[in-house]
Design a protein around this motif. Structure first.
Motif, PDB file in Angstrom:
ATOM      1  N   SER A 120      59.669  79.113  37.589  1.00 23.95           N
ATOM      2  CA  SER A 120      58.780  79.782  38.547  1.00 23.95           C
ATOM      3  C   SER A 120      57.584  78.896  38.900  1.00 23.95           C
ATOM      4  O   SER A 120      57.163  78.850  40.054  1.00 23.95           O
ATOM      5  N   ARG A 121      57.048  78.161  37.931  1.00 21.29           N
ATOM      6  CA  ARG A 121      55.923  77.264  38.209  1.00 21.29           C
ATOM      7  C   ARG A 121      56.381  76.042  39.005  1.00 21.29           C
ATOM      8  O   ARG A 121      55.690  75.572  39.896  1.00 21.29           O
ATOM      9  N   PHE A 122      57.568  75.504  38.669  1.00 21.70           N
ATOM     10  CA  PHE A 122      58.114  74.371  39.421  1.00 21.70           C
ATOM     11  C   PHE A 122      58.304  74.754  40.888  1.00 21.70           C
ATOM     12  O   PHE A 122      58.022  73.969  41.786  1.00 21.70           O
ATOM     13  N   ASP A 123      58.777  75.960  41.142  1.00 20.02           N
ATOM     14  CA  ASP A 123      59.085  76.424  42.501  1.00 20.02           C
ATOM     15  C   ASP A 123      57.848  76.760  43.337  1.00 20.02           C
ATOM     16  O   ASP A 123      57.966  76.958  44.538  1.00 20.02           O
ATOM     17  N   GLU A 124      56.675  76.820  42.728  1.00 22.86           N
ATOM     18  CA  GLU A 124      55.474  77.244  43.457  1.00 22.86           C
ATOM     19  C   GLU A 124      55.128  76.338  44.629  1.00 22.86           C
ATOM     20  O   GLU A 124      54.564  76.773  45.617  1.00 22.86           O
ATOM     21  N   THR A 125      55.447  75.064  44.509  1.00 19.56           N
ATOM     22  CA  THR A 125      55.058  74.111  45.535  1.00 19.56           C
ATOM     23  C   THR A 125      56.107  73.020  45.652  1.00 19.56           C
ATOM     24  O   THR A 125      56.998  72.914  44.824  1.00 19.56           O
ATOM     25  N   GLU A 126      56.011  72.223  46.682  1.00 23.78           N
ATOM     26  CA  GLU A 126      56.904  71.077  46.834  1.00 23.78           C
ATOM     27  C   GLU A 126      56.641  70.095  45.690  1.00 23.78           C
ATOM     28  O   GLU A 126      55.499  69.858  45.311  1.00 23.78           O
ATOM     29  N   ARG A 127      57.694  69.541  45.109  1.00 25.08           N
ATOM     30  CA  ARG A 127      57.557  68.610  43.986  1.00 25.08           C
ATOM     31  C   ARG A 127      58.132  67.250  44.355  1.00 25.08           C
ATOM     32  O   ARG A 127      59.102  67.152  45.091  1.00 25.08           O
ATOM     33  N   HIS A 128      57.510  66.210  43.809  1.00 24.58           N
ATOM     34  CA  HIS A 128      57.944  64.843  44.045  1.00 24.58           C
ATOM     35  C   HIS A 128      58.074  64.129  42.711  1.00 24.58           C
ATOM     36  O   HIS A 128      57.214  64.272  41.842  1.00 24.58           O
ATOM     37  N   ILE A 129      59.140  63.377  42.544  1.00 24.43           N
ATOM     38  CA  ILE A 129      59.293  62.471  41.413  1.00 24.43           C
ATOM     39  C   ILE A 129      59.281  61.082  42.019  1.00 24.43           C
ATOM     40  O   ILE A 129      60.056  60.788  42.927  1.00 24.43           O
ATOM     41  N   ALA A 168      58.268  56.636  41.314  1.00 26.90           N
ATOM     42  CA  ALA A 168      57.848  55.534  40.455  1.00 26.90           C
ATOM     43  C   ALA A 168      58.110  54.226  41.187  1.00 26.90           C
ATOM     44  O   ALA A 168      58.918  54.163  42.108  1.00 26.90           O
ATOM     45  N   SER A 169      57.441  53.195  40.743  1.00 29.40           N
ATOM     46  CA  SER A 169      57.717  51.866  41.264  1.00 29.40           C
ATOM     47  C   SER A 169      59.167  51.536  40.993  1.00 29.40           C
ATOM     48  O   SER A 169      59.747  51.972  40.004  1.00 29.40           O
ATOM     49  N   LYS A 170      59.791  50.765  41.881  1.00 30.59           N
ATOM     50  CA  LYS A 170      61.220  50.505  41.727  1.00 30.59           C
ATOM     51  C   LYS A 170      61.538  49.729  40.455  1.00 30.59           C
ATOM     52  O   LYS A 170      62.661  49.743  39.984  1.00 30.59           O
ATOM     53  N   ASN A 171      60.563  49.064  39.861  1.00 28.18           N
ATOM     54  CA  ASN A 171      60.795  48.286  38.644  1.00 28.18           C
ATOM     55  C   ASN A 171      60.276  48.984  37.391  1.00 28.18           C
ATOM     56  O   ASN A 171      60.262  48.387  36.321  1.00 28.18           O
ATOM     57  N   GLU A 172      59.820  50.226  37.515  1.00 27.17           N
ATOM     58  CA  GLU A 172      59.335  50.966  36.359  1.00 27.17           C
ATOM     59  C   GLU A 172      60.458  51.777  35.743  1.00 27.17           C
ATOM     60  O   GLU A 172      61.619  51.575  36.030  1.00 27.17           O
ATOM     61  N   TYR A 173      60.071  52.717  34.903  1.00 29.02           N
ATOM     62  CA  TYR A 173      61.024  53.578  34.208  1.00 29.02           C
ATOM     63  C   TYR A 173      61.914  54.333  35.185  1.00 29.02           C
ATOM     64  O   TYR A 173      61.514  54.615  36.305  1.00 29.02           O
ATOM     65  N   PRO A 174      63.122  54.708  34.736  1.00 32.78           N
ATOM     66  CA  PRO A 174      63.976  55.539  35.592  1.00 32.78           C
ATOM     67  C   PRO A 174      63.344  56.908  35.829  1.00 32.78           C
ATOM     68  O   PRO A 174      62.569  57.390  35.001  1.00 32.78           O
ATOM     69  N   LEU A 175      63.688  57.508  36.937  1.00 38.19           N
ATOM     70  CA  LEU A 175      63.263  58.871  37.211  1.00 38.19           C
ATOM     71  C   LEU A 175      64.177  59.801  36.427  1.00 38.19           C
ATOM     72  O   LEU A 175      65.323  59.467  36.140  1.00 38.19           O
ATOM     73  N   GLN A 176      63.665  60.978  36.072  1.00 42.39           N
ATOM     74  CA  GLN A 176      64.513  61.933  35.364  1.00 42.39           C
ATOM     75  C   GLN A 176      64.254  63.351  35.849  1.00 42.39           C
ATOM     76  O   GLN A 176      63.161  63.692  36.281  1.00 42.39           O
ATOM     77  N   GLN A 200      61.776  57.651  45.150  1.00 43.37           N
ATOM     78  CA  GLN A 200      61.209  58.991  45.146  1.00 43.37           C
ATOM     79  C   GLN A 200      62.306  60.026  45.357  1.00 43.37           C
ATOM     80  O   GLN A 200      63.262  59.789  46.076  1.00 43.37           O
ATOM     81  N   VAL A 201      62.156  61.168  44.699  1.00 41.25           N
ATOM     82  CA  VAL A 201      63.019  62.324  44.920  1.00 41.25           C
ATOM     83  C   VAL A 201      62.109  63.497  45.232  1.00 41.25           C
ATOM     84  O   VAL A 201      61.101  63.706  44.557  1.00 41.25           O
ATOM     85  N   ASN A 202      62.437  64.251  46.264  1.00 39.47           N
ATOM     86  CA  ASN A 202      61.608  65.379  46.695  1.00 39.47           C
ATOM     87  C   ASN A 202      62.373  66.694  46.553  1.00 39.47           C
ATOM     88  O   ASN A 202      63.562  66.754  46.826  1.00 39.47           O
ATOM     89  N   PHE A 203      61.653  67.719  46.116  1.00 36.21           N
ATOM     90  CA  PHE A 203      62.219  69.063  45.998  1.00 36.21           C
ATOM     91  C   PHE A 203      61.303  70.019  46.757  1.00 36.21           C
ATOM     92  O   PHE A 203      60.104  70.073  46.487  1.00 36.21           O
ATOM     93  N   PRO A 204      61.841  70.784  47.705  1.00 34.78           N
ATOM     94  CA  PRO A 204      61.007  71.738  48.443  1.00 34.78           C
ATOM     95  C   PRO A 204      60.574  72.891  47.532  1.00 34.78           C
ATOM     96  O   PRO A 204      61.184  73.125  46.488  1.00 34.78           O
ATOM     97  N   SER A 205      59.531  73.592  47.926  1.00 36.24           N
ATOM     98  CA  SER A 205      59.139  74.789  47.174  1.00 36.24           C
ATOM     99  C   SER A 205      60.315  75.764  47.183  1.00 36.24           C
ATOM    100  O   SER A 205      61.147  75.748  48.090  1.00 36.24           O
ATOM    101  N   ASN A 206      60.416  76.570  46.150  1.00 37.92           N
ATOM    102  CA  ASN A 206      61.508  77.535  45.975  1.00 37.92           C
ATOM    103  C   ASN A 206      62.880  76.863  45.856  1.00 37.92           C
ATOM    104  O   ASN A 206      63.894  77.475  46.163  1.00 37.92           O
ATOM    105  N   PHE A 207      62.898  75.623  45.378  1.00 37.86           N
ATOM    106  CA  PHE A 207      64.155  74.892  45.228  1.00 37.86           C
ATOM    107  C   PHE A 207      65.135  75.668  44.355  1.00 37.86           C
ATOM    108  O   PHE A 207      66.283  75.865  44.718  1.00 37.86           O
ATOM    109  N   PHE A 208      64.685  76.138  43.184  1.00 38.43           N
ATOM    110  CA  PHE A 208      65.588  76.861  42.287  1.00 38.43           C
ATOM    111  C   PHE A 208      65.850  78.281  42.775  1.00 38.43           C
ATOM    112  O   PHE A 208      66.957  78.783  42.638  1.00 38.43           O
TER     113      PHE A 208
END
Length: 96
Positions: free
Chosen positions: A58-67, A69-77, A16-24
């Motif tokens: 602006s929409r990405f920054d509205e809230t905390e975002r999480h990427i 996946a299962s460790k054996n699934e597709y790579p995160l991007q 998992q990768v986490n980005f706080p709101s207002n990251f950008f």
């Protein structure tokens, strides 16, 4: 909900990768000499099984975002796309 720091988190079952709101808003700095030439700035996030679907910063920054996946699934991007008024588009996608 406890906020995780930005960065990769592994627990043995998923990643998992986490980005706080207002990251950008708090981290993206555009050179003022080219700011008027930019049409839009968009973000791509998710796993690699999802076709490229960019979201306005602006929409990405509205809230905390999480990427995640299962460790054996597709790579995160994660990516950033900048479209200029003259039609030039620059983007970079990072897979991990």
């Amino acid at each position: 909900m406890r906020h995780q720091p930005i960065g990769k988190v592994y627990d043995g079952f998923y990643r998992q990768v986490n980005f706080p709101s207002n990251f950008f808003a708090n981290s993206l700095v555009i050179n003022p000499s080219i700011a008027n030439d930019i049409e839009s700035v968009e973000v791509l996030y998710g796993d690699a099984s999802i076709p490229y679907d960019f979201t306005p910063v602006s929409r990405f920054d509205e809230t905390e975002r999480h990427i995640y996946a299962s460790k054996n699934e597709y790579p995160l991007q994660f990516g950033l796309k900048i479209a200029f008024k003259n039609g030039i588009i620059v983007y970079k996608v990072i897979s991990f």
